[in-house]
Design a protein around this motif. Structure first.
Motif, PDB file in Angstrom:
ATOM      1  N   VAL A  83      -0.855 -11.116  47.824  1.00  0.00           N
ATOM      2  CA  VAL A  83      -0.798 -10.124  48.895  1.00  0.00           C
ATOM      3  C   VAL A  83       0.517  -9.343  48.876  1.00  0.00           C
ATOM      4  N   ALA A  84       0.421  -8.041  49.127  1.00  0.00           N
ATOM      5  CA  ALA A  84       1.613  -7.196  49.228  1.00  0.00           C
ATOM      6  C   ALA A  84       2.294  -7.428  50.576  1.00  0.00           C
ATOM      7  N   PRO A  85       3.614  -7.224  50.640  1.00  0.00           N
ATOM      8  CA  PRO A  85       4.339  -7.484  51.890  1.00  0.00           C
ATOM      9  C   PRO A  85       3.766  -6.753  53.099  1.00  0.00           C
ATOM     10  N   ARG A  86       3.383  -5.500  52.941  1.00  0.00           N
ATOM     11  CA  ARG A  86       2.871  -4.739  54.094  1.00  0.00           C
ATOM     12  C   ARG A  86       1.547  -5.309  54.584  1.00  0.00           C
ATOM     13  N   GLU A  87       0.687  -5.714  53.640  1.00  0.00           N
ATOM     14  CA  GLU A  87      -0.589  -6.316  54.020  1.00  0.00           C
ATOM     15  C   GLU A  87      -0.371  -7.670  54.680  1.00  0.00           C
ATOM     16  N   LEU A  88       0.640  -8.420  54.225  1.00  0.00           N
ATOM     17  CA  LEU A  88       0.943  -9.715  54.828  1.00  0.00           C
ATOM     18  C   LEU A  88       1.368  -9.538  56.286  1.00  0.00           C
ATOM     19  N   VAL A  89       2.147  -8.513  56.566  1.00  0.00           N
ATOM     20  CA  VAL A  89       2.546  -8.234  57.953  1.00  0.00           C
ATOM     21  C   VAL A  89       1.313  -7.990  58.820  1.00  0.00           C
ATOM     22  N   ARG A  90       0.361  -7.215  58.301  1.00  0.00           N
ATOM     23  CA  ARG A  90      -0.866  -6.937  59.059  1.00  0.00           C
ATOM     24  C   ARG A  90      -1.672  -8.223  59.271  1.00  0.00           C
ATOM     25  N   LEU A  91      -1.753  -9.052  58.235  1.00  0.00           N
ATOM     26  CA  LEU A  91      -2.496 -10.297  58.365  1.00  0.00           C
ATOM     27  C   LEU A  91      -1.893 -11.199  59.437  1.00  0.00           C
ATOM     28  N   ARG A  92      -0.587 -11.293  59.455  1.00  0.00           N
ATOM     29  CA  ARG A  92       0.070 -12.131  60.456  1.00  0.00           C
ATOM     30  C   ARG A  92      -0.061 -11.536  61.854  1.00  0.00           C
ATOM     31  N   ARG A  93      -0.163 -10.232  61.943  1.00  0.00           N
ATOM     32  CA  ARG A  93      -0.319  -9.586  63.249  1.00  0.00           C
ATOM     33  C   ARG A  93      -1.726  -9.774  63.807  1.00  0.00           C
ATOM     34  N   ASP A  94      -2.738  -9.726  62.932  1.00  0.00           N
ATOM     35  CA  ASP A  94      -4.118  -9.660  63.413  1.00  0.00           C
ATOM     36  C   ASP A  94      -4.999 -10.847  63.034  1.00  0.00           C
ATOM     37  N   THR A  95      -4.641 -11.598  61.981  1.00  0.00           N
ATOM     38  CA  THR A  95      -5.579 -12.575  61.432  1.00  0.00           C
ATOM     39  C   THR A  95      -5.063 -14.005  61.445  1.00  0.00           C
ATOM     40  N   ILE A  96      -3.790 -14.217  61.105  1.00  0.00           N
ATOM     41  CA  ILE A  96      -3.255 -15.577  60.944  1.00  0.00           C
ATOM     42  C   ILE A  96      -2.187 -15.849  61.996  1.00  0.00           C
ATOM     43  N   GLY A  97      -2.420 -16.832  62.837  1.00  0.00           N
ATOM     44  CA  GLY A  97      -1.404 -17.297  63.781  1.00  0.00           C
ATOM     45  C   GLY A  97      -0.765 -18.572  63.266  1.00  0.00           C
ATOM     46  N   TYR A  98       0.502 -18.788  63.617  1.00  0.00           N
ATOM     47  CA  TYR A  98       1.227 -19.946  63.096  1.00  0.00           C
ATOM     48  C   TYR A  98       2.169 -20.466  64.179  1.00  0.00           C
ATOM     49  N   VAL A  99       1.890 -21.659  64.679  1.00  0.00           N
ATOM     50  CA  VAL A  99       2.781 -22.321  65.628  1.00  0.00           C
ATOM     51  C   VAL A  99       3.601 -23.337  64.846  1.00  0.00           C
ATOM     52  N   SER A 100       4.872 -23.016  64.621  1.00  0.00           N
ATOM     53  CA  SER A 100       5.756 -23.931  63.903  1.00  0.00           C
ATOM     54  C   SER A 100       6.426 -24.869  64.912  1.00  0.00           C
ATOM     55  N   GLN A 101       7.294 -25.724  64.407  1.00  0.00           N
ATOM     56  CA  GLN A 101       8.014 -26.647  65.280  1.00  0.00           C
ATOM     57  C   GLN A 101       9.206 -25.983  65.947  1.00  0.00           C
ATOM     58  N   PHE A 102       9.531 -24.757  65.559  1.00  0.00           N
ATOM     59  CA  PHE A 102      10.736 -24.113  66.062  1.00  0.00           C
ATOM     60  C   PHE A 102      10.424 -22.708  66.543  1.00  0.00           C
ATOM     61  N   LEU A 103      11.112 -22.288  67.584  1.00  0.00           N
ATOM     62  CA  LEU A 103      10.945 -20.955  68.151  1.00  0.00           C
ATOM     63  C   LEU A 103      12.002 -20.030  67.564  1.00  0.00           C
ATOM     64  N   HIS A 104      11.567 -18.955  66.919  1.00  0.00           N
ATOM     65  CA  HIS A 104      12.477 -17.969  66.341  1.00  0.00           C
ATOM     66  C   HIS A 104      12.229 -16.621  67.011  1.00  0.00           C
ATOM     67  N   VAL A 105      13.136 -16.209  67.880  1.00  0.00           N
ATOM     68  CA  VAL A 105      12.980 -14.937  68.597  1.00  0.00           C
ATOM     69  C   VAL A 105      14.326 -14.234  68.667  1.00  0.00           C
ATOM     70  N   ILE A 106      14.264 -12.954  69.038  1.00  0.00           N
ATOM     71  CA  ILE A 106      15.491 -12.166  69.195  1.00  0.00           C
ATOM     72  C   ILE A 106      16.259 -12.677  70.408  1.00  0.00           C
ATOM     73  N   PRO A 107      17.549 -12.949  70.275  1.00  0.00           N
ATOM     74  CA  PRO A 107      18.323 -13.426  71.425  1.00  0.00           C
ATOM     75  C   PRO A 107      18.296 -12.440  72.591  1.00  0.00           C
ATOM     76  N   ARG A 108      18.391 -12.984  73.780  1.00  0.00           N
ATOM     77  CA  ARG A 108      18.521 -12.234  75.036  1.00  0.00           C
ATOM     78  C   ARG A 108      17.238 -11.535  75.472  1.00  0.00           C
ATOM     79  N   VAL A 109      16.143 -11.684  74.745  1.00  0.00           N
ATOM     80  CA  VAL A 109      14.857 -11.143  75.192  1.00  0.00           C
ATOM     81  C   VAL A 109      14.241 -12.130  76.183  1.00  0.00           C
ATOM     82  N   PRO A 110      13.824 -11.677  77.369  1.00  0.00           N
ATOM     83  CA  PRO A 110      13.254 -12.590  78.371  1.00  0.00           C
ATOM     84  C   PRO A 110      11.994 -13.295  77.854  1.00  0.00           C
ATOM     85  N   ALA A 111      11.773 -14.502  78.347  1.00  0.00           N
ATOM     86  CA  ALA A 111      10.621 -15.293  77.922  1.00  0.00           C
ATOM     87  C   ALA A 111       9.314 -14.545  78.146  1.00  0.00           C
TER      88      ALA A 111
END
Length: 238
Positions: A83-111
């Motif tokens: 898969v090409a990087p751009r298509e992978l971004v679309r897949l993760r946005r619309d098709t594949i969800g992933y709950v890992s053991q760790f939360l990775h988010v932009i700091p200071r963004v409200p929950a």
């Protein structure tokens, strides 16, 4: 015959240890696995056998050394090994969800905005759509017992269990055909674990294909429609 949402054919994974004269560390020789809509396949096996590695191969965080990993996307089947990087971004946005053991988010963004983001992205600049995303985020936060006084604070200030619940809400709020779960209840108490079990069952009921790792045997037994021992895929090569 129904086409599986996820199909692994002859998948192998070897890590190259560059600091040890390019030594190859084999993990899998030939993984053959299919997961259909409405299934929750629980990966069993002792620690170190490669359960998380297998999830990362499906999510394309790792590249397979051989074989094919096919996901049925809205536009048709996609081979995640190519898969090409751009298509992978679309897949993760619309098709594949992933709950890992760790939360990775932009700091200071409200929950609240962290959880709403997957739906707000789809809303674009539509104020009504954005507000609907935030309303749905409030519902998820309440269901996962995040106190309302915390909704406007960044998750980095939360406890480990609270961060994990934010992680679950963020990655499950938008229904996706394929959902990968890596120890989603590891930091949770009994009440919140029961809620997550209910959420997983609801996802399979709507037709999601789920692959999950659960070291809590009771949780695995509660959600599994099928179990697979990752040790069966373990490489026997030296």
């Amino acid at each position: 015959m129904t086409t599986p949402l996820l199909l692994l054919q002859g998948v192998a994974k070897r890590f190259t240890l560059h600091h040890q004269n390019q030594l190859e560390l084999p993990v899998f020789d030939a993984v053959d696995l299919s997961v259909s809509a409405g299934e929750c396949v629980v990966l069993d096996g002792a620690s170190g056998l490669g359960k998380s590695t297998l999830l990362k191969l499906i999510y394309a965080n790792y590249r397979a050394s051989a074989g094919r990993i096919t996901v049925q996307a809205p536009a048709g089947p996609v081979d995640l090994t190519e898969v090409a990087p751009r298509e992978l971004v679309r897949l993760r946005r619309d098709t594949i969800g992933y709950v890992s053991q760790f939360l990775h988010v932009i700091p200071r963004v409200p929950a609240l905005d962290v959880v709403a983001e997957p739906l707000a992205e789809d809303a674009g600049d539509d104020p009504a759509g954005i507000e609907a995303a935030r309303a749905e985020a409030r519902r998820w936060l309440a269901r996962l017992r995040i106190p309302e006084r915390l909704w406007h604070l960044p998750p980095a200030t939360f406890s480990g269990g609270e961060q994990q619940r934010i992680n679950i809400a963020r990655n499950m709020i938008k229904p996706k055909p394929l959902l990968l779960l890596d120890e989603p209840t590891a930091s949770l108490d009994a009440a919140n674990t029961a809620t997550v079990i209910a959420l997983i069952r609801e996802a399979t009921a709507r037709g999601a294909a789920i692959v999950g790792i659960f070291h809590d045997a009771e949780v695995g037994a509660a959600v599994a429609t099928r179990r697979v021992n990752v040790g069966d895929f373990r490489s026997t090569r030296p």
